[in-house]
Scaffold this active site. Sequence first.
Site, PDB file in Angstrom:
ATOM      1  N   CYS A  91     104.126  75.201  56.845  1.00 55.74           N
ATOM      2  CA  CYS A  91     105.392  75.063  56.131  1.00 55.74           C
ATOM      3  C   CYS A  91     106.534  75.362  57.096  1.00 55.74           C
ATOM      4  O   CYS A  91     106.465  76.336  57.851  1.00 55.74           O
ATOM      5  CB  CYS A  91     105.421  76.032  54.947  1.00 55.74           C
ATOM      6  N   HIS A 133     102.795  70.445  47.536  1.00 55.33           N
ATOM      7  CA  HIS A 133     103.398  71.529  48.323  1.00 55.33           C
ATOM      8  C   HIS A 133     104.916  71.541  48.134  1.00 55.33           C
ATOM      9  O   HIS A 133     105.510  72.587  47.858  1.00 55.33           O
ATOM     10  CB  HIS A 133     103.030  71.332  49.800  1.00 55.33           C
ATOM     11  N   GLU A 134     105.541  70.374  48.271  1.00 52.88           N
ATOM     12  CA  GLU A 134     107.001  70.305  48.159  1.00 52.88           C
ATOM     13  C   GLU A 134     107.466  70.544  46.723  1.00 52.88           C
ATOM     14  O   GLU A 134     108.506  71.176  46.503  1.00 52.88           O
ATOM     15  CB  GLU A 134     107.529  68.968  48.691  1.00 52.88           C
ATOM     16  N   HIS A 137     107.897  74.157  46.033  1.00 54.33           N
ATOM     17  CA  HIS A 137     109.167  74.717  46.511  1.00 54.33           C
ATOM     18  C   HIS A 137     110.257  74.622  45.446  1.00 54.33           C
ATOM     19  O   HIS A 137     111.101  75.513  45.344  1.00 54.33           O
ATOM     20  CB  HIS A 137     109.654  73.988  47.771  1.00 54.33           C
TER      21      HIS A 137
END
EC number: 3.5.1.88
Length: 169
Positions: A91, A133-134, A137
């Site tokens: 990351c 993953h994004e 966030h």
Amino acid sequence: MSVLQVLHYPDDRLRKVAAPVKEVNANIQRIVDDMFETMYAEEGIGLAATQVDIHQRIIVIDVSENRDQRLVLINPELLEKSGETGIEEGCLSIPEQRALVPRAAAVKIRALDRDGKPFELEADDLLAICIQHEMDHLVGKLFVDYLSPLKRQRIRQKLEKMAKLNARA
């Protein structure tokens, strides 16, 4: 276009929940362009606006080897997920650290593109992992949250030590 500053863990701003984009306009498009420039400059494959202290639901991704397949996800929604997989993820907000994270092997999402047009996308492999993953966030979740408290603490200590060394340099 300009390169934006990437926030680093354990910065509390990474934990903010991103707000939906109300209107895709020239300002949002400029943010998208700056995010791509930042992601490429940092040699990443994905970047969420939260990571550059812009708390709106915007993601940019390019998992291609030639860096020529830009994907913009504005207000992404997860519609379906299936299967199980996982890779050692890294990351941009957690530099030089990697860890195995469990993910769905395939996802189907709905989002708006850079022009504000809605679309759906089915993804698997690295693209599916990157999307998940994004999207994490955008709700203030980091890959370290999937790790044991001990591993998370070790990573935090390493990054704090790196930050101190960089501050002295």
